[in-house]
Design a protein around this motif. Sequence first.
Motif, PDB file in Angstrom:
ATOM      1  N   LYS A  21       0.862  -1.181   0.000  1.00 10.66           N
ATOM      2  CA  LYS A  21       0.000   0.000   0.000  1.00 10.66           C
ATOM      3  C   LYS A  21       0.900   1.233   0.000  1.00 10.66           C
ATOM      4  O   LYS A  21       1.898   1.291   0.726  1.00 10.66           O
ATOM      5  N   LEU A  22       0.557   2.195  -0.820  1.00 11.13           N
ATOM      6  CA  LEU A  22       1.412   3.360  -1.013  1.00 11.13           C
ATOM      7  C   LEU A  22       1.727   4.071   0.308  1.00 11.13           C
ATOM      8  O   LEU A  22       2.849   4.525   0.514  1.00 11.13           O
ATOM      9  N   HIS A  23       0.778   4.125   1.208  1.00 10.63           N
ATOM     10  CA  HIS A  23       1.023   4.823   2.480  1.00 10.63           C
ATOM     11  C   HIS A  23       1.969   4.046   3.397  1.00 10.63           C
ATOM     12  O   HIS A  23       2.452   4.589   4.381  1.00 10.63           O
ATOM     13  N   ALA A  64      11.796   3.568 -10.293  1.00 13.54           N
ATOM     14  CA  ALA A  64      10.924   3.744 -11.452  1.00 13.54           C
ATOM     15  C   ALA A  64       9.560   3.186 -11.082  1.00 13.54           C
ATOM     16  O   ALA A  64       9.461   2.204 -10.345  1.00 13.54           O
ATOM     17  N   VAL A  65       8.524   3.842 -11.567  1.00 11.32           N
ATOM     18  CA  VAL A  65       7.161   3.354 -11.381  1.00 11.32           C
ATOM     19  C   VAL A  65       6.518   3.191 -12.751  1.00 11.32           C
ATOM     20  O   VAL A  65       6.719   4.020 -13.642  1.00 11.32           O
ATOM     21  N   LEU A 122       3.114  -1.328  -6.115  1.00 16.55           N
ATOM     22  CA  LEU A 122       2.557  -0.341  -5.196  1.00 16.55           C
ATOM     23  C   LEU A 122       1.080  -0.190  -5.526  1.00 16.55           C
ATOM     24  O   LEU A 122       0.686  -0.237  -6.697  1.00 16.55           O
ATOM     25  N   GLU A 123       0.289   0.003  -4.490  1.00 15.45           N
ATOM     26  CA  GLU A 123      -1.156   0.127  -4.672  1.00 15.45           C
ATOM     27  C   GLU A 123      -1.676   1.311  -3.876  1.00 15.45           C
ATOM     28  O   GLU A 123      -1.340   1.474  -2.701  1.00 15.45           O
ATOM     29  N   GLY A 149       0.173  11.518 -10.378  1.00 17.13           N
ATOM     30  CA  GLY A 149       0.356  12.637  -9.470  1.00 17.13           C
ATOM     31  C   GLY A 149       0.492  12.198  -8.023  1.00 17.13           C
ATOM     32  O   GLY A 149       1.367  12.680  -7.296  1.00 17.13           O
ATOM     33  N   ILE A 150      -0.337  11.269  -7.613  1.00 18.20           N
ATOM     34  CA  ILE A 150      -0.285  10.778  -6.235  1.00 18.20           C
ATOM     35  C   ILE A 150       1.041  10.070  -5.975  1.00 18.20           C
ATOM     36  O   ILE A 150       1.710  10.312  -4.969  1.00 18.20           O
ATOM     37  N   VAL A 151       1.433   9.189  -6.885  1.00 13.65           N
ATOM     38  CA  VAL A 151       2.652   8.401  -6.692  1.00 13.65           C
ATOM     39  C   VAL A 151       3.897   9.286  -6.758  1.00 13.65           C
ATOM     40  O   VAL A 151       4.802   9.169  -5.924  1.00 13.65           O
TER      41      VAL A 151
END
Length: 170
Positions: free
Chosen positions: A103-105, A116-117, A138-139, A156-158
């Motif tokens: 989870k991204l957080h 890299a994403v 990542l989620e 933008g979030i990532v």
Amino acid sequence: MQRLTVDEFREAEKLPLVVVLDDVRSMHNVGSVFRTGDTFRIEAVYLCGITSTPPSTEIHKTALGAEDSVSWQYFPTAVEAVAQLHADGYTVYSVEQVEHSTKLHHFLAQPGHRYAVILGNEVKGVHQEVVDVSDGCLEIPQLGTKHSMNVSVTAGIVIYKFAEQLILKR
């Protein structure tokens, strides 16, 4: 506003992040990723498969010139882009909803590392063969009725998450 010129941008320290677009159909999404990439001074955007490349009037409509400041490369497939990124020492994450994703957080970027994403097609997401060669996934947690987000919003979030951890907290 202390804005950089394109030449100053190219010389400035970068967020150690490359954004890979895997078969992204919308040129407006591509342009938006360039613009957000410029905002946080990412290293580059890698455009793969059917993803359009500059110069393009449609990309420019949302990039507003960021396609000139942010470095970019084209690869026939995202698998080829990942191979190059691994050879260059990057840790590569697909942004995808899969079993055992992070989870991204909960993700903690490590200073001194390069990342890299990979963001996928608006309908099909990141190709499975690309997920398979990634170092992880990542989620972004989603709490509503939909289980997908617009690719440029996701970018933008990532990108912000990496910037927050690697350059904004200095």
